[in-house]
Each structure stands twice: as C-alpha cells, then as structure tokens.
Design a protein around this motif. Sequence first.
Motif, short mmCIF file in Angstrom:
data_model
loop_
_atom_site.label_atom_id
_atom_site.label_comp_id
_atom_site.label_asym_id
_atom_site.label_seq_id
_atom_site.Cartn_x
_atom_site.Cartn_y
_atom_site.Cartn_z
N GLY A 43 64.62 13.21 85.96
CA GLY A 43 63.76 12.58 84.97
C GLY A 43 63.04 11.35 85.46
O GLY A 43 62.43 10.62 84.67
N HIS A 44 63.10 11.10 86.76
CA HIS A 44 62.44 9.92 87.34
C HIS A 44 61.07 10.33 87.85
O HIS A 44 60.96 11.18 88.74
N THR A 45 60.03 9.75 87.32
CA THR A 45 58.67 10.17 87.66
C THR A 45 57.87 9.10 88.39
O THR A 45 56.71 9.33 88.74
N SER A 46 58.46 7.93 88.63
CA SER A 46 57.74 6.85 89.30
C SER A 46 58.02 6.88 90.79
O SER A 46 58.90 6.18 91.30
N PHE A 47 57.27 7.72 91.48
CA PHE A 47 57.42 7.80 92.94
C PHE A 47 56.14 8.35 93.54
O PHE A 47 55.35 9.04 92.87
N THR A 48 55.94 8.04 94.82
CA THR A 48 54.78 8.52 95.57
C THR A 48 55.25 9.03 96.92
O THR A 48 56.10 8.40 97.57
N ILE A 49 54.71 10.17 97.32
CA ILE A 49 55.00 10.73 98.65
C ILE A 49 53.78 10.49 99.53
O ILE A 49 52.69 10.99 99.25
N PHE A 50 53.96 9.70 100.58
CA PHE A 50 52.87 9.42 101.52
C PHE A 50 52.99 10.38 102.70
O PHE A 50 54.05 10.47 103.33
N GLU A 51 51.91 11.06 103.00
CA GLU A 51 51.89 12.03 104.09
C GLU A 51 50.65 11.80 104.94
O GLU A 51 49.54 11.79 104.43
N ARG A 52 50.87 11.60 106.24
CA ARG A 52 49.75 11.30 107.14
C ARG A 52 48.88 12.52 107.42
O ARG A 52 47.71 12.37 107.80
N ALA A 53 49.43 13.71 107.25
CA ALA A 53 48.69 14.94 107.52
C ALA A 53 47.98 15.44 106.26
O ALA A 53 48.23 14.94 105.16
N PRO A 54 47.12 16.43 106.40
CA PRO A 54 46.41 16.95 105.22
C PRO A 54 47.23 17.90 104.36
O PRO A 54 46.74 18.37 103.33
N GLY A 55 48.46 18.19 104.76
CA GLY A 55 49.30 19.09 103.98
C GLY A 55 50.77 18.78 104.17
O GLY A 55 51.17 18.05 105.08
N VAL A 56 51.61 19.35 103.31
CA VAL A 56 53.05 19.11 103.36
C VAL A 56 53.69 20.03 104.41
O VAL A 56 53.05 20.93 104.94
N GLY A 57 54.96 19.78 104.71
CA GLY A 57 55.69 20.71 105.56
C GLY A 57 56.39 20.12 106.76
O GLY A 57 57.26 20.75 107.34
#
Length: 490
Positions: free
Chosen positions: A29-43
């Motif tokens: 239920g925690h929605t306050s987060f950001t995922i920083f990714e240097r590439a143009p896609g996940v993985g």
Amino acid sequence: MSPIRQPHVAIIGSGFAGIAVAAQLKRAGHTSFTIFERAPGVGGVWRDNTYPGAACDVPSHLYSYSFQPEPTWRRRFAEQPEILRYLRRCVEQNRLTRHLRLNTSIESAAYDEKARKWRLRTGSGDVVEADVLVPAVGQLSEPVVPNLPGLDEFDGPAFHSARWDHQLDLRDKRVAVIGTGASAVQFVPAIADRVREMTVFQRSAPHIVPRPDRAYQSWHRFAFRHIPGAQAVGRFGVWLFFEAAGRGLTTAQGIGRLFTVVAGGHRRRQVPAEPLRADLAPDHQIGCKRVLFSSEYYPAFSRGGVRLERGAIERVTSNGVRTADGVEHPADVIIFGTGFDASNFLSTLDITGAGGARLDEVWKRGARAYLGMAVPGFPNMFVMYGPNTNLGSGSVVHVLESQARYVVRLVRRLARRPGAALDVLPDAAERFDHEMQRRLRDSVWTSCRSWYRDADGRVSTNWPGSMTEYRRRTRCPDLNDFQVLTASTT
C-alpha cells in the motif's frame, strides 16, 4: 500504513532487485516511490545481456518472484528474451510504470543530516529529494574489459558480451574469444557454426556440469496454470537441490566432491580427445569459482575451426592476438567474455553520508554492510544485492525478495515516525561482518582467486549460509541494531 505522510523512496535500478522493492512497496500500500533507470527500458542485466545463447542457469520456477509465479515458461532454463518479458510483465501487472523515470542516471546522492533526507543529482543536473535511498544496481552491471596492450590498434570490432554488436555479421569471420566465464560458455556454442574460425583464449578452465534443460510442453503449462500447487512443487524441488548443493561450498565440502565427479564424467563423455580434455580440466577446487551449467560448450570444440588456446596473451595486434610464445592468432573480431566488476559495489554512484563520509572511502578496504544492506553513517540507505549477499548455489531472486520485504518493513516503521531516519549501529555492523568473514574463512571460495574476492583477497560478494537462513534473518528487522535519528538527535 500511516495516513500522515509516506516517506518517499528512491530506487536506483530496474532489474530484479529494483522491481522487487517497488512491487513489495506497492503490495504493502506504499505508493510514494520512484524508480530511476539510466537505460530506456527496465530489465537490468537481462536487458543488457542479449548475446546469442543468453539464458539463466537457475531453473525458471525458482528464478522468479514467489509473489509473481509464471505458468507459461517455455523452458526449464529460461532464455534472455523470456526473462526480460517476465520482468516487463511484473512492472505492468504491479502498476509500476508511473513510478518509472527512464533515461535518468543518478550521478550522486548526498545525505542531508539536518533535513534527514537524501538529495540525488541526475545526469542532467536535476536534484531530487527522497527520505529513503535504495541502490539496486546489482553486482553484475559493469562489464570488465582487460586493459590489453595494443587493443586500440586492433583493426576490427572488439566488444564485451554484455554489449553485443548485433549489427555485425559473424559469418566467414575469424573470431577471438577472450575469457571462459559464464557468458562465454553460452555464446561460444551459439555462434560456433556461424564463424569461419574461432580461437577461445582460456586463462582458467571452469568446472562445467550438465545443464538438464528441456522445453515445456502444453500439458506442463496447463498443469502450472490450473493445478493448484503444481508450480510450487517444482519450485520447492529446485530450491531443495540448491540448498543441499550450497552446503558443499561451506560446511559440508564432501558434497562438493560429488559434483567434482559429475563434472569430470561430463567432460570425459563430451571431450573424447585426451589432449583437449586435459586442457579443459580445471586446476581449482569445484565451487571456488562459479560452477557453470552447459551441455553444449564442450562439443563446440569438436567442430572444425574451433580451438582452445591456453597461452597467456602478450598483446593485441592490428590483425589479431599474440600470445607469450610469440604466435600471432589472426582475428577479424574480438569478443570479451571477461565478466563484471562485481566486488566494486556501487562504483558508478558517488554517495556521501553523514559528516561528509564518502562510501567509496568507507569501503576502500573492502565493501561490508549489515545484512548486506545497511552501512553505518548512511542513514535510510538500504543496498540491494550488496556485500555478502551473492549465492554460490541457489537463486539470487530469493535473496532479493528477502531484502525487499525487509526494506518495506523498515519503510513502514519510518512511516510511523515522520521525519525520522534509521542508522545501523557500528557495533551491529561490525559483529555481522566479523561473523561473515569467520564463516567464509573455511569456505571453498578462499581456495583460489575469483571475482568472489576483492583485491585484498577478502570474500566480499558471497553469503556463507543458505537461502533459508537469509530469509529467516531478514524476516523481522531488529531495531535494537539501529539508531533512530530525529530532530532531537541531529
């Protein structure tokens, strides 16, 4: 979860580790987060490693999240494209897309003691604030290319397996492969029938055991999807095997000798020529370096034009590779299968903690962290897949899940204390590190040089216990091992 204010979590990286944390936060239920990714896609590594033959050497049902089982795996050992699709589905099904900031590298992170916040600077110069910092860049994200004399003089293309040049047509090319690690063992047989000639330069022969791969049939997938517990039973069986095998690396090395017999028999069956078989025989105890799984690598050397070279490399020339005996081995292409900079944790990030302490200086004599995650003087920073959390046997995804649950529980504690920070106590971190090094002292990993050890010979990557032990020790955070920082303590 406190309705007052959720602490904001900054996650750096969108591989298995980063997605695990984000998904567990969302599920809590925690929605306050950001995922920083240097590439143009996940993985993560499964986005970057697209070389021919790329696949996992842990069966698919264990190399996946327990909270996100995948009933449609095509093979027992999933290949790179399928694993990448799985991770993308995890992002979509856990509704993580809106939390992603792609094409955004984090260059530095500095802790503000007064505000008890982390300030992150992106590659474009933006500054972002967060309450909790979760570096999830992994141990296998920075390829290592050896600094060979003359490399810049080579006339042809040269690249690392993690940066595969798919525009290059290898047909009728003479290829020099430098390194015989996990990637090379996969791509060498995958390209052997395309090339004109291939010379594989081996510094140290790996232990290789058979890879019992198979394609799943439609009835398998039906059972995994519709029969309760079918997939869980398969996962449990694989987990049990790796738990037993792991003891052969630490406390029950007699088990390791059984695997030596298996690897030796595999080599004898697949390499009939005695001179070549002797050249492919490892000179170290099994498990000291990564044990590899392949049923195709040895037979590749029986193909015309593929040969093994054990001589030390003296230099690269414009036309190929010259070994110490003075022989020049012609090559049109050089491919490095030389692994990653695993022991230099978080080397791509400039992290400054309390009192201006720099993480690279704190870790100058070897990376270490409480439970592999928390470092004294770096409040509210929890490292995923950090020091002493790699497995010699098992699925690192299992470890990452344990860490993600641990981080989420700490975040929930912080939500009850708005504005507070958790700083692991130096004594707790030191006790943990002493325990790790004491247990690792008698492990197989101290018997040779490998990427499991840092420049000083310290085993800084591997966990000395089982997956079960790590799950148990991270099940419930012990706040007695942390100092709670508030406005009155800073």
